[in-house]
Design an enzyme around this catalytic site. Sequence first.
Site, PDB file in Angstrom:
ATOM      1  N   CYS A 146       0.854  -1.192   0.000  1.00  0.00           N
ATOM      2  CA  CYS A 146       0.000   0.000   0.000  1.00  0.00           C
ATOM      3  C   CYS A 146       0.888   1.241   0.000  1.00  0.00           C
ATOM      4  O   CYS A 146       1.294   1.713   1.059  1.00  0.00           O
ATOM      5  CB  CYS A 146      -0.936   0.008   1.204  1.00  0.00           C
ATOM      6  SG  CYS A 146      -1.993   1.462   1.208  1.00  0.00           S
ATOM      7  N   CYS A 149      -0.380   4.213   1.969  1.00  0.00           N
ATOM      8  CA  CYS A 149      -0.340   4.068   3.438  1.00  0.00           C
ATOM      9  C   CYS A 149       1.081   4.210   3.972  1.00  0.00           C
ATOM     10  O   CYS A 149       1.289   4.742   5.064  1.00  0.00           O
ATOM     11  CB  CYS A 149      -0.817   2.687   3.890  1.00  0.00           C
ATOM     12  SG  CYS A 149      -2.278   2.071   3.096  1.00  0.00           S
ATOM     13  N   ASP A 150       2.061   3.681   3.223  1.00  0.00           N
ATOM     14  CA  ASP A 150       3.401   3.514   3.787  1.00  0.00           C
ATOM     15  C   ASP A 150       4.441   4.485   3.263  1.00  0.00           C
ATOM     16  O   ASP A 150       5.566   4.514   3.761  1.00  0.00           O
ATOM     17  CB  ASP A 150       3.880   2.066   3.531  1.00  0.00           C
ATOM     18  CG  ASP A 150       2.974   1.067   4.231  1.00  0.00           C
ATOM     19  OD1 ASP A 150       2.477   1.404   5.322  1.00  0.00           O
ATOM     20  OD2 ASP A 150       2.742  -0.022   3.691  1.00  0.00           O
TER      21      ASP A 150
END
Length: 323
Positions: A146, A149-150
Amino acid sequence: MFDVAIIGLGCAGYTAAVYTARYKLSTLLVGLEEGGMGNTAAEVGNWPGEIEIKGPDLMEKFKKHALSFGDTVTYKIDRVSFLDYARNDTQMNARNDTGEARGFQLTLEGGETYEAKTIIIATGSSKRHLGIPGEEEFSGKGVTYCATCDAFFYRGKDVAVIGGGDSAVEGAAIAAQVARKVYLVHRRDQFRAEPYWVDRVKAKENVTFVLGHQTVEVLGTSKVTGIKLDTPFQGSDTLTVDGVFIEIGSDPEVRLPLQLGCALDDRGFLKVDNTMQTSVPGVYGAGDVTSASNHFAQFTTAAGEATVAANSVFQYVQTLASS
Ligand code: NAP
């Protein structure tokens, strides 16, 4: 026995619950991951009414709406481990000699069991893996699934994003805001992604397009140090990076409907008709898990499918009551 059990806490699940609650159907809304894939969207610009909103903020609004109907919606955060036909069908005027309309039983991982006259499967999808050497070994040590997200863990570092769809290209755009350098590695020279995102990425000076290349290995020692390509890019088959975001699409989460014998389409998605009913009467599908909307996974399509599924459940439950 609930009128309906909705499985999945993403866009489709929450939307379905808003509708079933307004139809005054007793609703069990259950799932493990609140917000689902919607939480991974760093920036949503195509939900009408919101020019720009973060995915988790949008999903929080959906949840609040779905839970605003008092006792009509029972909310459980747990994994549904097993789906079966209900044993006791007497409350339903069941027609179970033909295998139809006998209700369903859900067993949660925590051990609780519930029964429902109908089911809406809104279990979404899970990220696909490349299946190359080093991928598993460095998962969580530089390999993630992701980018949006990261990316923020890679401030000032070099990363590779693999894929050519919306997830990869949006991920590259977000990563480029913080990383020193981003390689966007795609196996073709054309993108599936919205041109909006492709243009955003092209405008970033720190993104290098590595097109027409497959990634064949993730390299590292105790953590990721690079990726190996199938053919050389600018004279080398290795890109030196600290992080690898694999964004090559998702596979539908069909474990539960398969337990009931629901049919899948030729790509493995839950097959539904235009009322969103699966091949099993009383079981409906909505969102990324289904074959509807031409496999196009958007907030708007998931919400639309969930709306139709909830309306179909309403009609089905009325039929049960009058039979
Ligand atoms: P996707 O659209 O299926 O794209 C997957 C990409 O990965 C494709 O470019 C594909 O290449 C590549 N790929 C697949 N298998 C590969 C392999 N083994 N090796 C190398 N490359 C591989 O997946 P997605 O980008 O995750 O999007 C999924 C759905 O979610 C789509 O419907 C998308 O529109 C939606 N989505 C929307 C948004 C948004 O609206 N903002 C954001 C994220 C996702 P080919 O192109 O060569 O097949």
